[in-house]
Enzyme design. Structure first.
Site, mmCIF file in Angstrom:
data_model
loop_
_atom_site.group_PDB
_atom_site.id
_atom_site.type_symbol
_atom_site.label_atom_id
_atom_site.label_comp_id
_atom_site.label_asym_id
_atom_site.label_seq_id
_atom_site.Cartn_x
_atom_site.Cartn_y
_atom_site.Cartn_z
ATOM 1 N N ASP A 37 -16.211 24.935 49.412
ATOM 2 C CA ASP A 37 -17.012 23.714 49.353
ATOM 3 C C ASP A 37 -16.621 22.791 48.208
ATOM 4 O O ASP A 37 -17.291 21.790 47.953
ATOM 5 C CB ASP A 37 -18.501 24.051 49.265
ATOM 6 N N GLU A 52 -14.809 34.720 35.683
ATOM 7 C CA GLU A 52 -13.592 34.107 35.156
ATOM 8 C C GLU A 52 -13.228 34.680 33.786
ATOM 9 O O GLU A 52 -12.064 35.014 33.525
ATOM 10 C CB GLU A 52 -13.778 32.583 35.034
#
Length: 284
Positions: A163, A249
């Site tokens: 998205d 991350e």
């Protein structure tokens, strides 16, 4: 006597109430689960794959986690048509599902992009743990990375959500990644952008509205990794992304023994935004 009986039943009622509250609260209390799951809890299946395209630039292995929902095919259609313009992308689409969606499979065939279609359902230990923040997409990213590391000798890894919005200039930049490249991501948090801070061509720090003791406070869409560098720093990098929302991350990059000196700033020394963390609002 009556007073003693009354006190007895009040005590029983009070004790019963406490027991009930403890049992009730335990149903809503998050369970403690490992951020790195036992290998047997993760299942991956490759539904289909096509051959790599021949390009003059390094191939970008664009790993996209996705899951069945009303907006899924619309999101993937928009993203796929962007990737067609890049010209040097192998699209690794990993579904959080037990089976590959025939709609997604038909789209991948129709687009004609080099691709690999994978299923990678989230392990049940996280689905059932009542976590405040579900680490969605981790199983898909881990599965996609495993496939790339097993089957491809060289190239560049990039984790691209279905998205997000991507400027095609981004692909030309990250294709040159020698180690780990980083760049700004728009629409992150209240301040609107998450970015490395660059002085004299070197990354010296980060700007983000949520640090939370992270060494690398970056968004998933804000970095790319050279595959050979990845292997040289962590041969088990495919298992280095944790099931811990908000820290995926940071932990992944720390497991590469990354330093600020290793980072290659892109997007005109991180002064341009070439990717945005856009979201489609779900209809209730």
């Amino acid at each position: 006597m009556q007073r003693n009986q009354r006190m007895f039943w009040l005590s029983v009622l009070g004790f019963s109430s406490i027991i009930y509250m403890v049992v009730a609260l335990s149903k809503f209390r998050p369970n403690n689960v490992p951020i790195f799951p036992p290998p047997e809890t993760e299942e991956t299946s490759v539904c289909s794959t096509s051959t790599l395209a021949t390009t003059t630039t390094p191939t970008i292995f664009f790993i996209t986690p996705t899951y069945p929902r009303r907006e899924q095919v619309a999101e993937l259609t928009r993203l796929g048509q962007t990737l067609l313009l890049a010209g040097n992308v192998h699209w690794v689409v990993a579904e959080d599902s037990d089976t590959c969606s025939p709609l997604v499979a038909a789209l991948l065939t129709r687009l004609g992009l080099p691709y690999t279609h994978i299923t990678s359902p989230q392990p049940n230990i996280y689905k059932e743990a009542k976590l405040k923040y579900n680490p969605r997409g981790v199983s898909s990213r881990r599965a996609g990375l495993s496939w790339v590391m097993e089957h491809q000798p060289e190239g560049v890894i990039y984790f691209g959500d279905d998205d997000n919005t991507y400027d095609i200039r981004l692909f030309k930049e990250i294709a040159t990644t020698k180690q780990v490249s980083m760049f700004p991501v728009g629409f992150i948090g209240i301040q609107g952008v998450s970015s490395p801070i660059v002085i004299d061509g070197k990354v010296v720090g980060f700007s983000d509205d949520w640090f939370a003791q992270r060494k690398f406070p970056v968004d998933m869409a804000g970095f790319a990794v050279n595959l050979e560098f990845l292997r040289s720093r962590n041969k088990k990098a495919n298992r280095a992304m944790p099931y811990k929302a908000g820290y995926e991350e940071d932990v992944f990059l720390q497991n590469l023994n990354l330093t600020l000196e290793d980072i290659e700033p892109m997007a005109s020394d991180c002064t341009e935004v070439l990717v945005w963390h856009t979201k489609t609002v779900k209809e209730k």
